[in-house]
Write a protein that holds these residues in place. Sequence first.
Motif, PDB file in Angstrom:
ATOM      1  N   LEU A 202      -2.703  -0.715   2.713  1.00  0.00           N
ATOM      2  CA  LEU A 202      -2.439   0.449   1.863  1.00  0.00           C
ATOM      3  C   LEU A 202      -3.505   0.615   0.778  1.00  0.00           C
ATOM      4  CD1 LEU A 202       1.425   0.029   1.472  1.00  0.00           C
ATOM      5  CD2 LEU A 202       0.233   1.754   2.837  1.00  0.00           C
ATOM      6  N   LEU A 206      -5.939   3.906   0.594  1.00  0.00           N
ATOM      7  CA  LEU A 206      -5.893   4.779  -0.577  1.00  0.00           C
ATOM      8  C   LEU A 206      -7.255   4.861  -1.256  1.00  0.00           C
ATOM      9  CD1 LEU A 206      -3.929   6.493  -2.262  1.00  0.00           C
ATOM     10  CD2 LEU A 206      -3.502   4.463  -3.667  1.00  0.00           C
ATOM     11  N   SER A 224      -8.894  -1.709   5.116  1.00  0.00           N
ATOM     12  CA  SER A 224      -7.564  -1.259   5.537  1.00  0.00           C
ATOM     13  C   SER A 224      -7.249  -1.701   6.963  1.00  0.00           C
ATOM     14  CB  SER A 224      -7.477   0.262   5.416  1.00  0.00           C
ATOM     15  OG  SER A 224      -6.193   0.732   5.757  1.00  0.00           O
ATOM     16  N   LEU A 333       6.020   1.594   5.772  1.00  0.00           N
ATOM     17  CA  LEU A 333       4.726   1.297   5.155  1.00  0.00           C
ATOM     18  C   LEU A 333       3.582   1.499   6.137  1.00  0.00           C
ATOM     19  CD1 LEU A 333       5.678  -1.944   3.158  1.00  0.00           C
ATOM     20  CD2 LEU A 333       5.354   0.370   2.253  1.00  0.00           C
ATOM     21  N   LEU A 336       2.903   5.201   6.637  1.00  0.00           N
ATOM     22  CA  LEU A 336       2.133   5.729   5.514  1.00  0.00           C
ATOM     23  C   LEU A 336       0.671   5.330   5.622  1.00  0.00           C
ATOM     24  CD1 LEU A 336       1.856   7.069   2.736  1.00  0.00           C
ATOM     25  CD2 LEU A 336       2.628   4.906   1.701  1.00  0.00           C
ATOM     26  N   ALA A 337       0.411   4.088   5.997  1.00  0.00           N
ATOM     27  CA  ALA A 337      -0.964   3.633   6.167  1.00  0.00           C
ATOM     28  C   ALA A 337      -1.671   4.415   7.277  1.00  0.00           C
ATOM     29  CB  ALA A 337      -1.000   2.141   6.476  1.00  0.00           C
TER      30      ALA A 337
END
Length: 457
Positions: A202, A206, A224, A333, A336-337
């Motif tokens: 994450l 980001l 990542s 999670l 989202l990644a």
Amino acid sequence: MVLVAGIGLLVVLYARFYMSPDDPIARFYSSLLAFAGAMSGVLLSGNIIMLVVFWEMTSLTSFLLIGYWHHRQDARDGARMALIVTGAGGLCLLVAMVLIGQIVGSYNLDTVLSSGAVIREHVLYVPVLVLFLIGAFTKSAQFPFQFWLPNAMAAPTPVSAYLHSATMVKAGVFLLIRFEPALGGTDLWFQIVTGVGVLTLLIGGLAALFQHDLKGLLAYSTISHLGMITAMAGIGSPLAIVAAIFHLVNHATFKASLFMIAGIIDHETGTRDMRKLSGIFRYMPVTGTLAIFASAAMAGIPLLNGFLSKEMFFEAAYDWNNPSGLDAALPYLVTLAGALSVAYSARFVISVFFGPTTKALPKLPHEPPALMRWPVTVLVVICLCVGIFPAVTIGNWLGAASTAVLGPDLPYYSLKLWHGFTIPLVMSLIAMALGAVICALGWSRIELGPEDRPSCA
């Protein structure tokens, strides 16, 4: 070894056109080939102490390659930082290996890997695990040691394409996968390795959204994706191990090609600053097309290799059952990644190749020499072939590599493009849609001006 030798050959050819005639080429190639030899030693060592010796040799040769342009302050600083972090991690790994040898009674790799029960039940298991993980995490730039990799981008682009996408940074996750039968299978292993992997996944995704330097974006995206492989090694289920091996190979192919594309853009335009680059697809259509396919593989778009291993990762994360909060949150999670991966991949392509044509470049953009682009083409074709014909192209290789870790009783996995409307497919669709929204929202906030180029973040 195929990655080390195959991508190494392509990088050597690419460097022939990237490096300036004024550079000390003999020093560059000798350091690069010395690194390739050290990396081969890590992979082929049957003795865990010799493995650490070659491990530290990769840190030393990496120091020489990152600091190759030693007249630059950023190159010297990046080289020192990488050596301190990875070298210190290597010393922790040495202590861990010495302790493992004392516990098992042998430094033979095969003996160690078959003595997992003995190691896990020993009173020194926790310190051995912590020291071992420090060594692996530092080499593969996992949280909290991820800071050295972006600073290593001061190295020549062929070095970044070879060390920082395909080989050196893979050494840590290779070690996690290789030693999972000996050290894994405990709740502590799952909590630390998967927790650090997801956090790195994450943080890297980001941070990649807000980079303006092309190699900086690729560095954080590498962090990542290494986090993704680490998380799979932490899950430790047979399917997760197969997915980790699969993505290790896939990431090496598309990320090495993207680093080479970034080098081509810098070489032919005079800049890597995404704020100055825009609309160069008109001048470099072939390079731009290759970049689109490689970025789509990084984003996990269907018909490319990154999609298949990402689907395996989603499936392993969804199926894993561990009575903890991390396990319950894992599917959300990783989705989202996946969305962040789509967003920064789209930004890489849209900001550089599309939008209004920029006139503020140091050099008039044009296509590179055909042989300079040839290594990129080979890697992108591999991404496509594996993505469309996975069973034919990589099925036997993946089975052999997985057998080396898991033994002959492999889990069921299917290298097909369509598995029906499954939960992992839904997670992929959500990730792609959410990534497109993130990119669109970032684009809409950009006010175009003579000094501000289009961007998705």
